[in-house]
Scaffold this motif. Structure first.
Motif: not given
Length: 600
Positions: A361-366
């Motif tokens: 889910r953190n990877g969806k930010v960039p």
């Protein structure tokens, strides 16, 4: 010598229903006339045809005589029915073959994944010259763009500086599916026509593409936001948008203000969660043209260096890799990070205070919010951390955006087209909590989500392969990725499940939608590697595999110890020989006696 003419009387008679020739009543023998002239006389002529020919002078040369002889034989052969029919048949076949060649010469079909569903797949390689053809092959109207038309492009040399092309170099390229191989049955790359880097750079649009309806897009920020927990839907990083605010965000107007992450601060990356050092933020703001971005969180993947990148791209294109502190620690032990924070082409950016506990889910930010991290960039290419870029960024942008006059391109899934099938596949593979996936699908069903069918054309799929996103940063594409991120923030991190819902809602309002290209085309410019965990498991399995020990006794090499003990414990029994009856012997006296009596 005067011209002497002799009249030949040729009688055409049907013999046995098939042959034509010169025959007499006496079995076809030649008869001479009393006046010395050669003539064919037939006593029962059914049909007679008479014609006169020039008599060959006796003083003519032998060559001329042979020619006349050949001509007369040719005429006789031509009069035969079988020969005539054969010539007519050959002529008809030649005409038919010519018509077939000219009719099929311009026939160009593009087989694709949708052919298995009975869905027509449009050719995405069509080039519009002078704006006469819709180069995106869409059935809905396409907004006119201030892009340079292909016939208005500055001429670019192909092989010689004096040779200029007047049409696109890939205008006549035909799509070819991946070759069939019994050894490789999974997804594979297919041929893609790229122009040279110099030609791709000459196709860069002069002005940004127009954004339909939406002109100004602003983002909500609240420094005093109180954390409510995940139970209320969403997160503090996303700002906890209510369902009413969610519905209003799809009411597209000329000017809008929406939730789009980084809510806790005025500037993304400074006290908002997903925090970045100011030195890195300055470098990101200075990038104003094209950016290629990726991310590795949780030390989940191995850093892949781009290949086949031109010198122009190395100088003008930004390459940014976002990592967390865990991945940074691993990289310091196994790779060399220079003073400018570069590892090869990648500029490493360390992210702290991550907003989610889930690395995916953190990877969806960039991935979805690059326009917030790079406010001055015109074009971006996002690739997942497991992918290796093997084509030049200019060539990719020209092929998938500028050539087709689209502003956002993403590949569709290589196997699945339906969101419901994708949800079941995610549950079967344990990609996410099954109850959360069921809740999200039921929510979308209440909003009108249906199974994919040909009725949804021009959409060729509801499920993307979201590991690559190519887009231009304009208000409508920024709105799309913001709303897509809000769905990921509210529901599961599986962005394939929410893609079609956001797309359909925007399409109904303004007619805009992202372009979806084939997955085999995506595999042409990126190479997919395995995640680090799987690679390490394979490495450990290879290390733990011990080869069999070799001994000096050749018998022990071939037979294992349990087999030897089994032979010793239960030796094979020796069978007693069976005596053959005497009367069965071939040389017995009684058999010979019977044989003797049978002949008496």
């Amino acid at each position: 010598m005067g011209d002497e003419r002799t009249t030949y009387c040729i009688t055409v008679e049907r013999m046995n229903g098939s042959s034509l020739g010169l025959r007499s009543s006496s079995y076809g023998s030649l008869q001479f006339a009393q006046n010395g002239g050669p003539a064919l006389q037939i006593q029962t002529p059914p049909v007679s045809v008479s014609f006169s020919v020039r008599k060959t002078p006796k003083m003519l040369s032998p060559g001329i005589r042979d020619k006349d002889r050949f001509f007369s034989r040719f005429c006789k052969m031509l009069c035969r029915r079988r020969i005539g029919m054969l010539l007519v048949g050959m002529f008809c076949l030649g005409v038919l073959g010519s018509l077939t060649f000219f009719c099929t010469k311009e026939d160009d079909t593009t087989p694709g994944i949708g052919s298995g569903l009975g869905i027509p797949i449009h050719d995405t390689n069509t080039i519009a010259i002078g704006g006469l053809t819709d180069i995106n092959s869409r059935t809905s109207p396409v907004i006119t763009s201030p892009f340079l038309r292909l016939n208005e492009m500055l001429p670019v040399p192909i092989s010689d500086s004096r040779q200029m092309f007047t049409e696109h170099p890939c205008a006549n390229f035909s799509f070819m599916p991946p070759p069939i191989s019994p050894k490789r049955t999974g997804p594979r790359p297919c041929p893609v026509c790229y122009v040279s880097v110099e030609q791709a750079m000459s196709f860069i649009p002069v002005k940004p593409s127009p954004s339909p309806v939406l002109r100004n897009l602003e983002f909500i920020s609240d420094e005093n936001l109180v954390d409510r927990g995940l139970s209320s839907g969403g997160s503090s990083f996303g700002g906890y948008p209510s369902l009413l605010e969610r519905d209003l965000s799809y009411d597209i107007r000329d000017s809008m203000r929406i939730h789009c992450g980084f809510v806790k601060g005025k500037k993304p990356g400074l006290g908002t969660g997903f925090d970045i050092d100011e030195y890195d933020l300055t470098a990101m703001e200075s990038c104003s043209g094209i950016v290629v971005a990726s991310a590795i969180f949780g030390n989940y993947d191995i850093l892949q260096q781009p290949k086949n990148v031109s010198e122009q791209a190395k100088q003008n294109v930004c390459f940014f890799m976002f990592v967390d502190e865990e991945t940074e620690a691993y990289m310091k032990n196994y790779t060399t990070v220079d003073e400018s924070k570069h590892v090869g082409l990648w500029r490493i950016v360390v992210v702290r205070n991550l907003p989610y506990n889930d690395a995916r889910r953190n990877g969806k930010v960039p991935k979805l919010l690059l326009h917030r991290l790079f406010p001055n960039v015109r074009y971006s290419i996002w690739i997942d951390g497991k992918l290796e870029l093997v084509k030049d960024p200019y060539q990719i942008l020209e092929r998938f955006l500028w050539r087709k006059n689209v502003t956002l391109a993403i590949s569709r899934h290589y196997r699945r087209f339906d969101v419901f099938e994708e949800a079941e596949a995610n549950k079967a593979a344990g990609k996410y909590d099954n109850a959360s996936i069921d809740y999200q699908i039921e929510f979308y069903k209440r909003e009108g989500l249906t199974h994919y069918s040909s009725a949804k054309l021009p959409f060729t799929s509801d499920v993307p392969e979201g590991c690559v996103i190519i887009r231009e940063h304009i208000p409508i594409t920024n709105l799309f990725t913001c709303l897509w991120f809000n769905e990921v923030d509210r529901f599961t991190a599986r962005d394939q499940l929410s893609f079609s819902t956001v797309r359909d809602k925007i399409k109904r309002k303004v007619g805009w939608y992202p372009d979806m290209f084939l997955d085999c085309e995506r595999r042409n410019f990126v190479v997919q590697a395995y995640h680090r965990e799987l690679l390490e498991q394979r490495e450990r399995a290879l290390k733990n595999r011990h080869p069999p020990a070799l001994t000096d006794d050749p018998f022990k090499r071939l037979v294992t110890k349990p087999a030897i003990s089994e032979l010793t414990r239960n030796p094979p029994r020796k069978l007693a020989p069976v005596k053959r009856p005497k009367d069965r012997k071939s040389g017995s006296k009684r058999r010979r006696a019977k044989a003797t009596n049978s002949f008496q």
